[in-house]
Design a protein around this motif. Structure first.
Motif, PDB file in Angstrom:
ATOM      1  N   ILE A  52      -6.344 -28.584  11.647  1.00 52.96           N
ATOM      2  CA  ILE A  52      -6.238 -30.003  11.979  1.00 52.96           C
ATOM      3  C   ILE A  52      -6.209 -30.844  10.709  1.00 52.96           C
ATOM      4  N   ARG A  56      -3.073 -33.086   9.603  1.00 50.56           N
ATOM      5  CA  ARG A  56      -3.295 -34.531   9.534  1.00 50.56           C
ATOM      6  C   ARG A  56      -2.830 -35.081   8.194  1.00 50.56           C
ATOM      7  N   TYR A  59       0.976 -34.846   7.901  1.00 49.88           N
ATOM      8  CA  TYR A  59       1.646 -35.885   8.688  1.00 49.88           C
ATOM      9  C   TYR A  59       1.728 -37.179   7.881  1.00 49.88           C
ATOM     10  N   ARG A  60       0.609 -37.584   7.293  1.00 48.62           N
ATOM     11  CA  ARG A  60       0.605 -38.824   6.524  1.00 48.62           C
ATOM     12  C   ARG A  60       1.534 -38.744   5.317  1.00 48.62           C
ATOM     13  N   GLY A  78       3.025 -35.960  15.495  1.00 46.89           N
ATOM     14  CA  GLY A  78       1.639 -36.108  15.062  1.00 46.89           C
ATOM     15  C   GLY A  78       0.625 -35.450  15.965  1.00 46.89           C
ATOM     16  N   THR A  80      -1.455 -31.330  16.719  1.00 44.55           N
ATOM     17  CA  THR A  80      -1.618 -29.913  16.414  1.00 44.55           C
ATOM     18  C   THR A  80      -1.916 -29.180  17.713  1.00 44.55           C
ATOM     19  N   MET A 111      -2.908 -37.240  15.864  1.00 48.85           N
ATOM     20  CA  MET A 111      -3.082 -38.059  14.668  1.00 48.85           C
ATOM     21  C   MET A 111      -3.116 -39.549  15.042  1.00 48.85           C
ATOM     22  N   GLU A 112      -4.084 -40.244  14.495  1.00 47.07           N
ATOM     23  CA  GLU A 112      -4.247 -41.665  14.796  1.00 47.07           C
ATOM     24  C   GLU A 112      -3.003 -42.453  14.381  1.00 47.07           C
ATOM     25  N   SER A 114      -0.019 -42.149  15.505  1.00 45.30           N
ATOM     26  CA  SER A 114       1.216 -41.352  15.582  1.00 45.30           C
ATOM     27  C   SER A 114       1.926 -41.589  16.908  1.00 45.30           C
ATOM     28  N   GLU A 214     -10.441 -35.082   1.523  1.00 40.88           N
ATOM     29  CA  GLU A 214      -9.083 -35.193   2.049  1.00 40.88           C
ATOM     30  C   GLU A 214      -8.124 -35.621   0.942  1.00 40.88           C
TER      31      GLU A 214
END
Length: 499
Positions: A52, A56, A59-60, A78, A80, A111-112, A114, A214
């Motif tokens: 995850i 994540r 994606y960004r 976005g 998984t 994903m937030e 997305s 991250e």
């Protein structure tokens, strides 16, 4: 005996008494077996959480870097997903019994912000179909899913997704966004590394455990995205072919003049060619990575310190410069690049790397790429092929043994392939230098290297081919102690060798 007498007295005096729980072998074995199941469940949870995190961040980054990736783009929504088939053996059984996974694809994260988020997809949803096509956890169905995402992004068409949620079926409409199309995955290797192959980005389990935030993972991934976006892998392969061709010419001359057939110079030329501009490629990827990170909203203020941590973990990289810059060089260069990006941001200038037409360009290999309309590179001329080849005198008489000019391990072998039998069958990601023979009394034999070992790392650097292993050794100062990551008896071990 005393315990038995006490129990007898208890029964005589009171007629009955509670019997203490006995720690029987059966009870102990059952407890241990259950604990083993729970610990394997923790392994699955950790793998899920790392997957995850990886996706994540990807994606960004991939959505932020879309205009730097040329035509290597596709749709992403976005999310998984996992299934019981994501695991093998006992882990698959536990994934079914403890987590409720089956042969279908279950959404593990959204994903937030997305398309999946806006479209109403939720963790725990089980994917039933996409655009009317049933989807399960098979390679064929995964290809269908990826094809649908590509087509959806290209035509900006919404996707109709049917999911099962809490026993009921729901239909969702989700429109993908366009992003750099580089799939990512975590390998099982324990050493810290990440690499790209032009189409995908790989991060080792060791690297996932090494990164502390991250932002650090974003630095690693944006570096690999940059390798793909800048076509470094393609250029490296072209350089390898040019080097091999130049070496083949020398082998032919030797065969004609001395009557001895050999492919030594072809192999050496390929190795040298493949490593041409390796340091520059790494510097370019480091540089562009900071732009991608900042465009994705990640802080780059502490990016350079990542290389201080790498240097502390692997001190030889502080001063060792072969295919990669030293960690000290990377710290200084990244510090300067951070200042550059920050200055542009403060002035409201678009966050674009200085590699476009009309701006200062970094150095590119002679295997140049055709520019896209969005991106035009100014490629600096590379050296001639002759400068890439070691200058060795071709003997005019009978071929004689030449003294060793470079450090070596004292091994002979080849490159691991996916179709190879033997220990390589147990490698989930087959690559490395296969050892066929070890010279008696040589450095490798003294260190304990054996026939059938597979060498996968050299001082922490990934070794994909036997030629790369030889080249790493040849570029190291004689007498240096190096660490080799060796696959033996289905496990990775570390062996130190004095060259």
């Amino acid at each position: 005996m005393k315990r038995l007498l006490a129990l007898a007295a208890c029964a005589s005096a009171l007629g009955a008494c509670a019997t203490p729980t006995l720690n029987t072998p059966t009870a102990t074995q059952g407890a241990v077996a259950r604990e083993a199941v729970l610990q394997r469940a923790f392994v699955i949870e950790r793998q899920r959480d790392q997957e995850i995190l990886l996706h994540r961040v990807m994606y960004r980054l991939s959505t932020a870097a879309v205009d730097l990736c040329g035509d290597k783009v596709a749709g992403v929504i976005g999310m998984t997903m996992m299934s019981a088939r994501s695991f093998s053996g006992e882990y698959e059984t536990i994934a079914r019994s403890e987590f409720g996974y089956d042969d279908g694809l279950t959404v593990t994260a959204v994903m937030e912000g997305s398309p999946a988020d806006y479209g109403g997809l939720l963790p725990g949803d089980r994917l039933v179909s996409i655009n009317g096509t049933a989807i399960a956890a098979t390679r064929r169905d995964n290809d269908r899913l990826q094809t649908a995402l590509k087509q959806g992004a290209g035509a900006e068409q919404p996707l109709t997704m049917v999911v099962r949620r809490q026993g009921a079926t729901q239909t969702l409409t989700i429109t993908p966004v366009t992003a750099c199309y580089y799939q990512s995955r975590i390998t099982t290797d324990e050493f810290s590394n990440a690499f790209a192959d032009g189409e995908q980005v790989y991060v080792t389990k060791g690297m996932m455990n090494f990164v502390k935030s991250e932002e650090e993972l974003a630095l690693v991934l944006s570096h690999e995205i940059s390798h793909n976006a800048l076509d470094h892998i393609e250029k490296k392969e072209q350089n390898r072919l040019v080097g091999a061709l130049a070496g083949a010419v020398v082998d032919i001359v030797i065969a004609v003049t001395a009557g001895v057939s050999s492919s030594d110079f072809t192999r050496a030329g390929a190795a040298v060619g493949a490593r041409a501009y390796s340091v520059q490629f790494e510097q370019e990827a480091d540089y562009q990575a900071l732009y991608i990170m900042r465009r994705a909203g990640y802080s780059i203020a502490d990016a350079a310190n990542f290389w201080r941590r790498v240097g502390a973990e692997s001190p030889e990289q502080i001063t060792l410069r072969n295919t990669h810059p030293t960690t000290a060089e990377r710290f200084v260069a990244i510090t300067k690049a951070v200042d550059e990006v920050s200055a542009k941001e403060a002035q409201g200038i678009a966050l674009l790397p200085n590699t476009r037409s009309g701006q200062p360009a970094t150095q590119y290999a002679f295997a140049s790429r055709s520019p896209t309309p969005e991106r035009t590179f100014s490629a600096a001329p590379g050296p001639s092929v002759a400068t890439l080849m070691p200058q060795r005198r071709v003997p005019s008489g009978p071929l004689q043994a030449l003294p060793a000019e470079k450090p070596n391990l004292g091994v002979r072998g080849g490159t691991v392939t996916r179709n190879q039998s033997g220990p390589s069958l147990y490698l989930p990601d087959p690559y490395g230098a296969w050892i066929d023979d070890v010279n008696r009394g040589g450095p490798a034999e003294r260190a304990g290297i054996r026939r059938a070992d597979i060498i996968r790392t050299f001082n922490g650097h990934r070794v994909e081919t036997f030629e790369e292993l030889e080249a790493y050794a040849a570029e190291t100062i004689a007498g240096t102690r190096v660490r080799l990551g060796v696959f033996r008896n289905r496990e990775m071990i570390t062996i130190e060798v004095d060259l």
